[in-house]
Write an enzyme that holds these catalytic residues in place. Structure first.
Site, short mmCIF file in Angstrom:
data_model
loop_
_atom_site.label_atom_id
_atom_site.label_comp_id
_atom_site.label_asym_id
_atom_site.label_seq_id
_atom_site.Cartn_x
_atom_site.Cartn_y
_atom_site.Cartn_z
N HIS A 187 -13.27 3.43 2.38
CA HIS A 187 -13.97 3.65 1.12
C HIS A 187 -14.41 2.33 0.52
O HIS A 187 -14.28 1.28 1.14
CB HIS A 187 -13.13 4.46 0.15
CG HIS A 187 -11.80 3.87 -0.15
ND1 HIS A 187 -11.67 2.60 -0.66
CD2 HIS A 187 -10.56 4.35 0.00
CE1 HIS A 187 -10.40 2.36 -0.84
NE2 HIS A 187 -9.71 3.37 -0.43
N LEU A 225 4.38 -4.95 0.92
CA LEU A 225 5.11 -4.68 -0.32
C LEU A 225 6.61 -4.57 -0.06
O LEU A 225 7.43 -5.07 -0.82
CB LEU A 225 4.59 -3.38 -0.96
CG LEU A 225 3.22 -3.51 -1.66
CD1 LEU A 225 2.57 -2.15 -1.83
CD2 LEU A 225 3.39 -4.18 -3.02
N GLU A 267 -4.05 2.44 -2.77
CA GLU A 267 -4.86 3.13 -1.76
C GLU A 267 -5.28 2.15 -0.67
O GLU A 267 -5.32 0.94 -0.89
CB GLU A 267 -6.13 3.72 -2.41
CG GLU A 267 -5.87 5.01 -3.14
CD GLU A 267 -7.13 5.63 -3.71
OE1 GLU A 267 -8.22 5.09 -3.50
OE2 GLU A 267 -7.00 6.69 -4.34
N PRO A 287 8.95 4.32 0.04
CA PRO A 287 9.47 5.49 0.75
C PRO A 287 8.90 5.56 2.17
O PRO A 287 7.95 4.85 2.49
CB PRO A 287 8.98 6.66 -0.09
CG PRO A 287 7.75 6.15 -0.76
CD PRO A 287 7.95 4.68 -0.97
N ALA A 330 8.11 -7.86 0.52
CA ALA A 330 8.21 -8.62 -0.72
C ALA A 330 9.38 -8.16 -1.57
O ALA A 330 9.84 -8.89 -2.45
CB ALA A 330 6.91 -8.49 -1.51
#
Lengths: 466, 434
Positions: B248, B267, B206, B275, B270
């Site tokens: 948050h 990510l 998140e 997607p 890496a």
């Protein structure tokens, strides 16, 4: 490890007494925005400068005998602005808004005078205007000011910087003897100290005190070290999650904090309620974050319910209206609207989760549907979406949704609004069947899917209708 | 949890003991269609002492009591994993539990999460919801995909998506969305990564915090070598103008590096499979599963066991005997051979039968005394006694009453009749005399 928000964002105003506030430290996204993941409890909450200082003044004597005089600041709100009589301060007054944002000097929001009447007039004048705040190079926020702080002006020379923050397994102290407006330029002189976390307030290790001590002159050492040590223990005891004092200064009356930014862990309220209450701690809404009446109603329902109900209107005249459930799931539905290029049509963000009752769901849905009916968008869709629930009863919540739709069915039909449903979880089959049948009876176009359909597929279908 | 155990064809229920202060004794529950008794203890220490082989502690305690009980559990020698569902635990308490868990080598899941599931073995609490959803997401038997999510609410959806696009979940953990989860996304991914049955990983993160960045770094540094599909939600946040901001508890700094886009990019750079949007997450999982897992020559399909659904009617029993047991060669009273009571006092016997041996010698002597005083049927109330015995044998009210009434006779409850007869006879004799 640098813990916060690069100081390069920090713009200072040398003409003011704005003391090197770290704007980002004051202006968190989370404080301005909406909680998009209500499974996550908003634990860290900013408090007003006034109550933060009061909290420290009232309690620090527990950890130090050093003279630390009573806090003299006065909070001015629309309630007391006409009746207040300011105390006499020898060196004059400083007035500033106390609304959880920084850069007050930069935004011309600090006023100094020796005249009480002038101070009150300035406050009245500022609170009657709509203020536009430049919070970063790309970002402005508009709103009205309600809360002000008036403090004695304190003549001083040297300014110190101190911040304490929490990490997973340790706390971090930043300290500098070159605090104030130039903290940014002098950041390299700031020392960083990591202290292993303990749940009981523990005096600072000698090693840490020695490092701070090396930054201090002989006559400063005793009082500053005692202050920092006491403040650190107070930080641990009273569930602070962030505390920044820039600057504090030494005067004949002892230590004076000129500015203070603090956040508390509001989940620890129950164990601190007496002490926090005595200091008048509240968790106010950030500046410019005034809610719509509809949002306030939802907030009220939410506060009374064990379940979670959230609403934030993004675009009153948007086309895509969301009645989504689940903290994580509702974000993903909103994401998908954006990913498909329809972010500007997204009317609201919201979610209901934690097994709300039929009545709560109905009340919530009715508010969203009425907002939708008032939207000036030509084509509108209503997304009733959710993942596969662990324990929210789908039938129960759908009965609430259906009766809210029924109440507004004439207008929904007249406006040609299309409803898209995707949901799974306990009793979902009955819930979905009920929805299908009722929508047919009401002659409302509805496309109803269960867990066999990919969660966000209804967003693709919905945007095709626009 | 027991229903899940049954569904997975576990031989024994996963729950061996319940801790519930003030309610010690036994808890009756269904395992399949038969009833079992689960011992209930007053304290965690007592439960652990009696069940040293149980190494998982699941806490359903409320926010205010969870800290003390979880701390106690962490400090037990036998406990290796704790899971805490409570929401709203103060951050400093969570940090203390994290510290203690590390120190004692205990795995800490939670707080503020539904928990996790190990298909075929065990689920924590309500994870994965109803039996129907568990069956439809094939969570009754292990697959090859290790899953870690932040959100507990989205975990079942993820398991469902994975079941439709691969051979299913090997283990799923929802770490919870607090600022300080007991174990992080990375720690859980590395643990699943270390199991040979995990062939690929899926992560749902998140917006906010640095947990996903840690994962990206672990892929770069070669700590994660198995293929990993990841998605960080909250991409919509950056698509709004200055008036609206999302955020948050973990999105504290408003730092660009913590935006969903930044973390997805990190990510991807890496080497994780990312997607284009959540909408294509299922397809990406399918692609990676086909390309890396199915193509492996040593790949074996998960065993095709079917879930064991409990179809027979569950009928709760009205009387439970936890004392007498006549299944063996010699009947037992409170787990002791009946012959061993021959040489013992009546007080001792009653102590074993009625109080499971909890009374001390004084108590036994008191029982013995009571029996002596009540032994003769005269002062004792034979009717009530018989009615009680009959009722305890499981008979209905009428049978019990009849049993009681049959004791009424010349020596019990017949005194009035007898007196009347004597008086009548006296009267008749007086008449005869006159």
């Amino acid at each position: 490890m640098k813990i916060f928000f690069k100081l390069t964002h920090h713009e200072t105003d040398p003409d003011s007494i704005e003391y090197g506030l770290l704007p980002d430290a004051r202006f968190k996204k989370s404080e301005v925005g909406i909680n998009i993941s209500p499974e996550i409890i908003m634990a860290q909450k900013a408090i007003q400068e006034f109550s933060a200082k009061k909290l420290i003044h009232q309690n620090i004597s527990k950890y130090t005998d050093h003279f630390f005089q009573e806090y003299q600041g006065v909070q001015i709100t629309p309630d007391n602005v006409d009746s207040i009589s300011l105390p006499d301060f020898d060196n004059g007054y400083v007035a500033k808004p106390d609304e959880l944002f920084g850069k007050r000097g930069k935004n011309n929001l600090i006023f100094m005078s020796n005249n009480k009447t002038e101070i009150i007039q300035w406050i009245k004048q500022k609170s009657s205007q709509t203020i536009k705040l430049q919070v970063s190079s790309v970002r402005t926020i508009q709103g009205k000011l309600f809360t002000f702080l008036v403090e004695p002006k304190i003549p001083h020379e040297k300014e110190f910087y101190l911040s304490i923050s929490s990490q997973r397994d340790h706390n971090v102290i930043y300290f500098s003897n070159k605090g104030g407006v130039d903290i940014e330029e002098n950041w390299n002189d700031t020392i960083e100290l990591k202290i292993p976390f303990t749940i009981e307030p523990t005096p600072l290790p000698k090693l840490v005190l020695d490092k701070i001590s090396a930054q201090l002159s002989e006559n400063e050492k005793d009082i500053v070290l005692t202050f920092i040590d006491a403040l650190y223990q107070l930080y641990c005891e009273l569930d602070f999650t962030y505390l920044e004092i820039n600057p504090f200064v030494l005067t004949d009356q002892g230590i004076q904090m000129l500015d203070c930014v603090a956040r508390l862990d509001d989940t620890a309220y129950y164990k601190n309620s007496l002490i926090w209450g005595r200091a008048g701690i509240t968790f106010p809404k950030p500046f410019g974050g005034e809610a719509l009446p509809e949002e306030l109603v939802v907030e009220q329902i939410d506060s009374k319910s064990g379940a979670s109900l959230k609403l934030k209107v993004l675009n009153r005249n948007g086309s895509i209206w969301m009645l989504t459930s689940g903290g994580g799931g509702s974000v993903i539905f909103a994401d998908t609207v954006g990913d498909l290029g329809f972010a500007n049509q997204l009317a609201n963000y919201g979610e209901y989760s934690g097994n709300p009752s039929t009545d709560e769901t109905e009340e919530y849905a009715d508010i969203v549907i009425k907002l939708m009916l008032n939207s000036k968008a030509k084509k509108k869709v209503l997304i009733i979406g959710g993942g596969i629930a662990n324990f929210t009863d789908i039938k129960k919540t759908f009965i609430g949704l259906i009766s809210a739709i029924k109440q507004n069915s004439q207008q929904i039909k007249r406006q040609g609004i299309v409803i898209f449903v995707r949901r799974g979880g306990p009793n979902y089959e009955e819930g979905l069947q009920l929805m299908k049948t009722e929508m047919q009876n009401l002659d409302i176009e509805a496309h109803v899917f269960g867990p066999e359909t990919y969660m966000t597929h209804i967003i693709e279908l919905a945007v095709n209708k626009l | 949890m027991l229903d899940y155990d049954w569904l997975c064809r576990r031989e024994n229920p996963s729950i061996v003991a319940i801790v519930h202060k003030g309610s010690s004794g036994l808890h009756k529950a269904f395992f399949g269609s038969s009833e079992i008794l689960i011992p209930v203890y007053d304290s965690i220490a007592e439960a652990c002492k009696n069940h040293a082989r149980a190494d998982v502690f699941v806490s359903f305690a409320s926010m205010r009591s969870a800290f003390v009980s979880t701390k106690e559990a962490i400090l037990q020698d036998s406990i290796r994993t704790v899971a805490v569902t409570a929401e709203g635990m103060p951050e400093n308490q969570t940090r203390e539990l994290i510290r203690l868990a590390k120190l004692n080598n205990v795995w800490f899941i939670g707080p503020a999460t539904v928990g996790g599931i190990k298909p075929g073995s065990f689920r924590i609490g309500n994870t994965a919801g109803s039996i129907e959803s568990i069956v439809s997401a094939k969570l009754y038997r292990p697959g090859s995909v290790g899953v870690v999510t932040v959100s507990g609410g989205m975990s079942l959806e993820m398991y469902h998506i994975i079941s439709q696009n691969s051979d299913g979940v090997s283990e799923g953990i929802a770490v919870g969305g607090d600022t300080y989860p007991g174990t992080t996304l990375l720690e859980n991914l590395l643990r699943l990564h270390s199991y040979p049955q995990t062939k690929m990983l899926v992560m749902l993160g998140e917006i906010g915090g640095k947990a996903e960045i840690e994962v990206a770094e672990a892929i770069t540094s070669g700590k994660i070598t198995k293929p990993i599909v990841a998605w960080v939600s909250g991409t919509v946040a950056s698509q709004f103008n200055s008036e609206v901001q999302f955020g948050h508890a973990n999105a504290r700094s408003g730092n660009d590096q913590e935006s969903a886009q930044a973390k997805n990019t990190a990510l991807k750079n890496a080497g994780a499979y990312i997607p284009k949007s959540f909408n294509e997450l299922g397809k990406t999982i399918n692609d990676v599963f086909t390309k890396f897992v199915l193509s492996d020559k040593e790949y074996k399909e998960p065993s095709q066991i079917s879930p064991q659904l409990s179809t027979s009617f569950r009928r709760p029993t009205s009387i439970v005997s936890s004392i007498s047991d006549d299944r063996g060669a010699e009947p037992l009273y409170n787990k002791k051979e009946i012959s061993s009571f021959v040489s013992r006092s009546i007080g001792f016997l009653l102590n074993q039968l009625w109080f499971k041996g909890k009374l001390n010698k004084v108590g036994e002597d008191f029982l013995e005394l009571a029996v002596k005083l009540m032994a003769d049927h005269g002062p004792a109330v034979a009717t009530a006694h018989n009615a009680i015995v009959t009722a305890r044998a499981g008979k209905d009210v009428i049978d019990s009453l009849i049993a009681g009434l049959t004791t009424i006779g010349p020596r019990h409850g017949g005194a009035l009749d007898g007196a009347a007869k004597w008086m009548l006879s006296c009267d008749q004799r007086k008449n005869l005399a006159s």
